[in-house]
Design a protein around this motif. Structure first.
Motif, PDB file in Angstrom:
ATOM      1  N   LEU A 191       1.060  -1.186   0.174  1.00 35.61           N
ATOM      2  CA  LEU A 191      -0.267   0.138   0.258  1.00 35.61           C
ATOM      3  C   LEU A 191       0.752   0.864  -0.136  1.00 35.61           C
ATOM      4  O   LEU A 191       2.215   1.469   0.811  1.00 35.61           O
ATOM      5  CB  LEU A 191      -1.137   0.074   1.292  1.00 35.61           C
ATOM      6  CG  LEU A 191      -2.022   1.074   1.247  1.00 35.61           C
ATOM      7  CD1 LEU A 191      -2.820   1.422   0.224  1.00 35.61           C
ATOM      8  CD2 LEU A 191      -2.642   1.360   2.625  1.00 35.61           C
ATOM      9  N   GLU A 192       0.825   1.953  -1.041  1.00 35.90           N
ATOM     10  CA  GLU A 192       1.309   3.205  -0.969  1.00 35.90           C
ATOM     11  C   GLU A 192       0.502   4.344  -0.711  1.00 35.90           C
ATOM     12  O   GLU A 192      -0.535   5.010  -1.211  1.00 35.90           O
ATOM     13  CB  GLU A 192       1.732   3.533  -2.376  1.00 35.90           C
ATOM     14  CG  GLU A 192       2.725   4.877  -2.284  1.00 35.90           C
ATOM     15  CD  GLU A 192       3.417   5.294  -3.703  1.00 35.90           C
ATOM     16  OE1 GLU A 192       4.318   4.523  -4.367  1.00 35.90           O
ATOM     17  OE2 GLU A 192       2.768   5.564  -4.584  1.00 35.90           O
ATOM     18  N   VAL A 193       0.212   5.357   0.304  1.00 35.76           N
ATOM     19  CA  VAL A 193       0.034   6.543   0.670  1.00 35.76           C
ATOM     20  C   VAL A 193       1.114   8.294   0.373  1.00 35.76           C
ATOM     21  O   VAL A 193       1.604   8.147   0.662  1.00 35.76           O
ATOM     22  CB  VAL A 193      -0.716   6.183   1.698  1.00 35.76           C
ATOM     23  CG1 VAL A 193      -1.677   7.714   1.966  1.00 35.76           C
ATOM     24  CG2 VAL A 193      -0.832   5.463   2.189  1.00 35.76           C
ATOM     25  N   GLN A 194       0.035   8.483  -0.423  1.00 32.04           N
ATOM     26  CA  GLN A 194       1.002  10.292  -0.804  1.00 32.04           C
ATOM     27  C   GLN A 194      -1.198  11.358  -0.538  1.00 32.04           C
ATOM     28  O   GLN A 194      -1.877  10.698  -0.704  1.00 32.04           O
ATOM     29  CB  GLN A 194       0.326  10.098  -1.955  1.00 32.04           C
ATOM     30  CG  GLN A 194       1.804   9.419  -2.683  1.00 32.04           C
ATOM     31  CD  GLN A 194       1.881   9.590  -4.689  1.00 32.04           C
ATOM     32  OE1 GLN A 194       2.045  11.026  -4.662  1.00 32.04           O
ATOM     33  NE2 GLN A 194       2.669   8.748  -4.804  1.00 32.04           N
ATOM     34  N   GLY A 195      -0.580  11.874   0.410  1.00 26.48           N
ATOM     35  CA  GLY A 195      -1.107  12.691   0.995  1.00 26.48           C
ATOM     36  C   GLY A 195      -0.496  14.202   1.684  1.00 26.48           C
ATOM     37  O   GLY A 195       0.563  14.525   0.877  1.00 26.48           O
ATOM     38  N   SER A 196      -1.983  14.790   1.388  1.00 30.32           N
ATOM     39  CA  SER A 196      -1.614  16.435   2.424  1.00 30.32           C
ATOM     40  C   SER A 196      -2.944  16.697   2.103  1.00 30.32           C
ATOM     41  O   SER A 196      -3.992  16.329   2.211  1.00 30.32           O
ATOM     42  CB  SER A 196      -1.162  17.861   0.718  1.00 30.32           C
ATOM     43  OG  SER A 196      -2.526  17.216  -0.115  1.00 30.32           O
ATOM     44  N   PHE A 197      -2.494  17.894   3.201  1.00 31.49           N
ATOM     45  CA  PHE A 197      -3.618  18.932   3.983  1.00 31.49           C
ATOM     46  C   PHE A 197      -3.822  20.246   2.962  1.00 31.49           C
ATOM     47  O   PHE A 197      -2.968  20.740   2.510  1.00 31.49           O
ATOM     48  CB  PHE A 197      -3.530  19.020   5.115  1.00 31.49           C
ATOM     49  CG  PHE A 197      -3.561  18.064   6.071  1.00 31.49           C
ATOM     50  CD1 PHE A 197      -4.404  17.279   6.683  1.00 31.49           C
ATOM     51  CD2 PHE A 197      -2.540  16.879   6.037  1.00 31.49           C
ATOM     52  CE1 PHE A 197      -4.487  16.440   7.848  1.00 31.49           C
ATOM     53  CE2 PHE A 197      -2.239  16.316   7.369  1.00 31.49           C
ATOM     54  CZ  PHE A 197      -2.893  15.729   7.295  1.00 31.49           C
ATOM     55  N   SER A 198      -5.772  20.212   3.126  1.00 31.01           N
ATOM     56  CA  SER A 198      -5.734  21.819   2.236  1.00 31.01           C
ATOM     57  C   SER A 198      -6.406  22.427   3.450  1.00 31.01           C
ATOM     58  O   SER A 198      -8.376  21.289   3.483  1.00 31.01           O
ATOM     59  CB  SER A 198      -6.414  21.615   1.012  1.00 31.01           C
ATOM     60  OG  SER A 198      -7.604  20.150   0.544  1.00 31.01           O
ATOM     61  N   ARG A 199      -7.368  23.383   2.490  1.00 30.57           N
ATOM     62  CA  ARG A 199      -8.452  24.213   3.316  1.00 30.57           C
ATOM     63  C   ARG A 199      -9.454  24.613   1.949  1.00 30.57           C
ATOM     64  O   ARG A 199      -9.200  24.898   0.684  1.00 30.57           O
ATOM     65  CB  ARG A 199      -8.294  25.156   3.586  1.00 30.57           C
ATOM     66  CG  ARG A 199      -7.496  24.037   5.283  1.00 30.57           C
ATOM     67  CD  ARG A 199      -7.642  26.424   5.969  1.00 30.57           C
ATOM     68  NE  ARG A 199      -8.210  26.978   6.557  1.00 30.57           N
ATOM     69  CZ  ARG A 199      -8.863  27.967   6.989  1.00 30.57           C
ATOM     70  NH1 ARG A 199      -7.504  28.850   6.777  1.00 30.57           N
ATOM     71  NH2 ARG A 199      -9.753  28.153   7.768  1.00 30.57           N
ATOM     72  N   LYS A 200     -10.829  24.481   2.063  1.00 26.65           N
ATOM     73  CA  LYS A 200     -11.748  24.430   0.841  1.00 26.65           C
ATOM     74  C   LYS A 200     -13.154  24.982   1.423  1.00 26.65           C
ATOM     75  O   LYS A 200     -13.639  24.081   2.082  1.00 26.65           O
ATOM     76  CB  LYS A 200     -11.944  22.981   0.409  1.00 26.65           C
ATOM     77  CG  LYS A 200     -10.472  22.697  -0.690  1.00 26.65           C
ATOM     78  CD  LYS A 200     -11.258  21.096  -1.407  1.00 26.65           C
ATOM     79  CE  LYS A 200      -9.971  20.906  -2.048  1.00 26.65           C
ATOM     80  NZ  LYS A 200     -10.632  19.699  -2.578  1.00 26.65           N
ATOM     81  N   ASN A 201     -13.150  26.180   1.450  1.00 31.17           N
ATOM     82  CA  ASN A 201     -14.347  26.847   2.294  1.00 31.17           C
ATOM     83  C   ASN A 201     -14.460  26.607   3.262  1.00 31.17           C
ATOM     84  O   ASN A 201     -15.912  26.464   4.225  1.00 31.17           O
ATOM     85  CB  ASN A 201     -15.463  26.596   1.415  1.00 31.17           C
ATOM     86  CG  ASN A 201     -15.816  26.572  -0.138  1.00 31.17           C
ATOM     87  OD1 ASN A 201     -15.565  27.230  -0.141  1.00 31.17           O
ATOM     88  ND2 ASN A 201     -15.834  25.701  -0.640  1.00 31.17           N
ATOM     89  N   ARG A 202     -12.628  27.330   3.719  1.00 31.68           N
ATOM     90  CA  ARG A 202     -13.391  26.732   5.070  1.00 31.68           C
ATOM     91  C   ARG A 202     -13.019  25.719   6.141  1.00 31.68           C
ATOM     92  O   ARG A 202     -13.320  25.147   7.226  1.00 31.68           O
ATOM     93  CB  ARG A 202     -13.683  27.611   6.674  1.00 31.68           C
ATOM     94  CG  ARG A 202     -14.277  29.419   5.477  1.00 31.68           C
ATOM     95  CD  ARG A 202     -15.059  30.204   6.422  1.00 31.68           C
ATOM     96  NE  ARG A 202     -15.083  30.431   7.600  1.00 31.68           N
ATOM     97  CZ  ARG A 202     -14.055  31.670   8.144  1.00 31.68           C
ATOM     98  NH1 ARG A 202     -13.564  32.286   7.571  1.00 31.68           N
ATOM     99  NH2 ARG A 202     -13.445  31.122   9.803  1.00 31.68           N
TER     100      ARG A 202
END
Length: 807
Positions: free
Chosen positions: A662-673
């Motif tokens: 299992l390969e996991v790529q990720g990040s965090f974002s903000r969408k409409n607060r």
């Protein structure tokens, strides 16, 4: 330049040697001079020059692929496939095959006309030319059954060839084409009978060729056991066979064992158990146990044979026999327990971890039938610190089982082993198991009995069957190193820019309208399941899950296990528990003074104890709760300005090597607060993954998933899926150390092709599915990842992955 002059020499041998020499000189300036003479040699009137030039094109492509394509050499090489000389055709096929392995795009477009030309040239080629052509034909998929039968009929005469490589290449082609034909058709039945004699003939060659043949036969028997089901005697071991041949023959004998030939097999195995080679004797004894598990009709005879071997008092024979008898007890519970007294007589001779662990398991499992079980287990406890981890884990479980069955006279013994496991051991697996047992026993003995003494799943034969997808791939590489190593080429070949994974075509249903039925007692039609490994000792422990709606239901939710009762007077081990675990004062209902029940509910204790061990703290009763739309606290912690949307580039949080596929790529974002976790999940394993889920531990931000993770299920091998997981900030807040840590748990279930049953996190040994759980610690800091780890199906936590929670 002298080579250019030699390319125009009237002697064809000189012309061929000149272009061959120029192709071997890996210098750019020489390569530039090579193009014109090579183009002439590809159209030379002499076939020897043309076949040499064909190989030279492959060398040129290896040196400068762009030049070879721009100059039209690949097209000229394809034209040679229609050459009138079979040797030129064979060399052209070999060169194109070599180029195709390194090219980023397919070079050969196989079709019916080309295959017919290759099969026509097959009869007149040398043996190595035939190997190249057969390997090329093996990559072709016929358009219909009639064409597949025609190719089989033209390839099958190669089975009688004197060269072993030609025979194995022909077998490879036929094995693939047989998958495209109904398994119960007369043609396939007749073809299966034709495959047996050439394979048997290979076993009369030199030992080295025998070994290669046996490794390939091992694959064939796993895929189609019926081909050699009547050839058991040829695999009987000879006195002068090398040890590597003996071991391979022994393995194939077990795979071919059936009710019809089990008497012969057992007689042979009993003879082998008296040999002088220790490794061979051990495997022979182990094979007797596998026969008992595989062929139920022979189980009693196998047990009798093992008892005879134990009476020989040969140390390594006795110890190996005890290991396999433990598996027989698992397969046939309450049937052969009368021999336990005989096993206990040899207790003092055991010095190997596997044998000790097996004997301890037997004593703990049948403690109610052994009067002096406490004395026997206490004898092992004397050298507890010096024992192997496997023995320590099994001893801990065995004594807890004994205590649950006979609590009156074993309380001191269980207190001693729990103290040794939790206070005097540095092994995290042993400590964690000791803590969990201690908490279970102190909370509710009824629940402890239901967990520890739960009925175990039966085990079946085939301890080392290859995974079906891997087996199909290896069957496409019969006659190569991959079939000898039993590993795909990508596992041991480096430097290839492009590697295409091969696989057998989808199985065609039988003529009666359905898929072929599988019967465990019939050779060629048995369902292959796997005996749990010897170190799968966590199976006796717990059966917990994360309560995922898409995963398996918890035992409480299904009603099979009642919630812990809150009656008084149930603390079996006294007040030492909480001082040992480090939590608050614990009452008999499983609640601590520090808060409500932690992981798994109140029955497992509060903020200390099991909740801390597993990594999921209990709910904080006084913790603040944030409104859904309030980002003030989150903004203060991370310094995020109120913007409509922002996303950082994804990073690899878990690579497939550490993540077991299992390969996991990720990040965090903000969408409409709203904070959103952006994920890319890639399945690098050989089988599909399904039932993906995400859990967040209590954290400093109150983050929790706002909805289930939406990932395509099942996710096929080598496929990726993008997913966005919105996060709420309405959960209870629990201060982390450091404050900016966020613990995320990715869950996926690996489903077997044969056995469809959901297995919770801690599952009893013997289940086929493996539940993998990746635990990621995502930090706001910009430090590099330092550790990676998995919580595997046996509940062992191997580490953490330090990632980033970036702006």
């Amino acid at each position: 330049m002298i080579f250019l002059q030699d390319c125009d020499d009237p002697n064809p041998l000189i012309r061929a040697l000149a272009v061959r020499t120029m192709g071997c000189i890996r210098v750019d300036k020489i390569t530039e001079y090579l193009c014109d003479p090579l183009r002439k040699c590809l159209k030379d009137e002499d076939p020897y020059v043309r076949k040499t030039a064909a190989v030279c094109v492959a060398k040129l492509y290896d040196i400068n692929p762009t030049l070879a394509e721009d100059q039209g050499f690949l097209d000229a090489l394809k034209d040679l496939l229609s050459d009138s000389n079979p040797m030129v055709v064979a060399n052209a096929v070999a060169a194109l095959g070599e180029i195709n392995e390194t090219s980023p795009h397919p070079i050969i477009d196989m079709n019916t006309v080309m295959v017919n030309k290759l099969l026509t040239a097959l009869n007149e080629c040398t043996e190595w030319g035939q190997v190249f052509i057969l390997d090329c034909v093996a990559n072709y998929s016929p358009t219909d059954e009639r064409e597949a039968q025609g190719i089989c009929e033209r390839v099958s005469p190669r089975l009688a060839h004197a060269n072993a490589a030609v025979v194995l290449s022909a077998v490879k082609v036929l094995m693939k084409l047989m998958e495209m034909l109904p398994s119960d058709s007369d043609f396939v039945v007749a073809l299966s009978k034709k495959l047996a004699p050439p394979l048997v003939t290979l076993l009369s060659a030199e030992p080295e060729i025998q070994y290669v043949a046996l490794r390939n036969i091992n694959l064939i028997v796993q895929k189609k056991p019926d081909i050699l089901q009547h050839e058991m005697k040829v695999f009987f071991v000879k006195y002068n066979d090398p040890i590597y041949v003996k071991l391979e023959k022994l393995d194939i004998m077990i795979r071919l064992a059936s009710p019809a030939n089990i008497a012969q097999v057992l007689a042979e195995l009993k003879e082998y158990a008296t040999e002088v080679d220790i490794d061979f004797v051990r495997k022979a004894v182990r094979a007797i146990g596998r026969c008992a598990i595989k062929v139920e009709q022979s189980a009693e005879r196998c047990v009798s044979t093992l008892l005879d071997l134990i009476q020989t008092k040969v140390n390594y024979v006795v110890q190996e026999a005890i290991v396999v008898i433990k598996d027989i007890f698992r397969k046939y519970p309450n049937k052969y327990e009368s021999i336990i007294s005989t096993l206990c007589e040899n207790l003092d001779t055991l010095d190997e971890p596997d044998a000790k662990a097996s004997m301890i398991w037997i004593i703990g499992e049948y403690a109610e039938r052994i009067e002096n079980a406490n004395e026997l287990l206490e004898s092992f406890l004397e050298g507890f610190a010096d024992e192997n981890t496997q023995v320590q884990l099994q001893l801990l479980t065995g004594i807890v089982k004994l205590f649950l069955k006979r609590p009156t006279d074993t309380q001191e013994l269980v207190q001693k082993v729990l103290t040794l496991a939790t206070q005097e051991s540095d092994n995290p697996d042993l400590r964690d198991r000791g803590y969990i047992y201690w908490r279970l026993l102190s909370t509710d003995p009824v629940i402890a009995k239901q967990v520890v003494l739960a009925e175990k799943p039966l085990i079946s034969e085939e301890t080392d069957c290859l995974e079906p997808t891997l087996l199909d791939e290896l069957c496409c590489h019969i006659g190569t190193l991959a079939s000898v190593y039993h590993k795909p080429p990508t596992a041991f070949i480096e430097g290839r820019t492009a590697v295409t994974r091969k696989s057998l075509p989808a199985r065609v249903p039988s003529l009666n309208g359905g898929s072929p039925s599988f019967d465990a007692s019939t050779p060629g039609q048995r369902q292959q399941t796997v005996i749990p490994n010897q170190d799968s000792l966590i199976g006796d422990l717990l059966s917990l899950d994360f309560g995922s709606p898409s995963g398996p239901q918890s035992s409480y939710a299904m009603g099979s296990m009642p919630p812990p009762m809150t009656t008084a007077g149930q603390d079996l081990l006294g007040a030492d528990l909480d001082s040992l675990i480090g939590g608050g004062s614990s009452d008999l209902s499983g609640h601590s003074a520090g808060g409500s029940g932690g992981y798994g509910g109140g029955g497992y204790g509060g903020g200390g104890g099991l909740a801390d061990l597993v990594g999921f703290g209990g709910s904080s009763s006084g913790g603040p709760s944030l409104a859904a739309g309030n980002t003030g606290l989150l903004g203060d912690i991370f310094g995020i300005a109120p913007v409509s949307a922002y996303s950082v580039p994804k990073q690899v949080w878990l690579n497939p090597g550490q993540g077991k596929g299992l390969e996991v790529q990720g990040s965090f974002s903000r969408k409409n607060r709203q904070v959103t976790m952006e994920l890319t999940l890639t399945n690098r394993a050989l089988q599909g993954m399904s039932d993906f889920d995400v859990r967040l531990n209590k954290n400093s931000f109150g983050l929790t998933p706002a909805s289930p993770l939406n990932v395509r299920s099942p996710l096929p091998p080598n496929q990726s899926n993008e997913a966005s997981l919105p996060l709420n900030i309405t959960a209870d807040i629990a201060k982390q150390n450091p404050l900016t840590n966020l613990q995320v748990c990715f869950i996926t279930y690996f489903h077997s092709l044969k056995h469809q049953q959901d297995i919770p996190l801690f599952f009893p040994g013997g289940a086929e599915e493996q539940h993998r759980c990746a635990l990621l610690c995502l930090s706001h800091t910009h430090a590099c990842p330092v550790r990676r780890g998995w919580l595997d199906g046996e509940g062992r936590l191997f580490g953490y992955l330090e990632g980033h929670f970036q702006r």
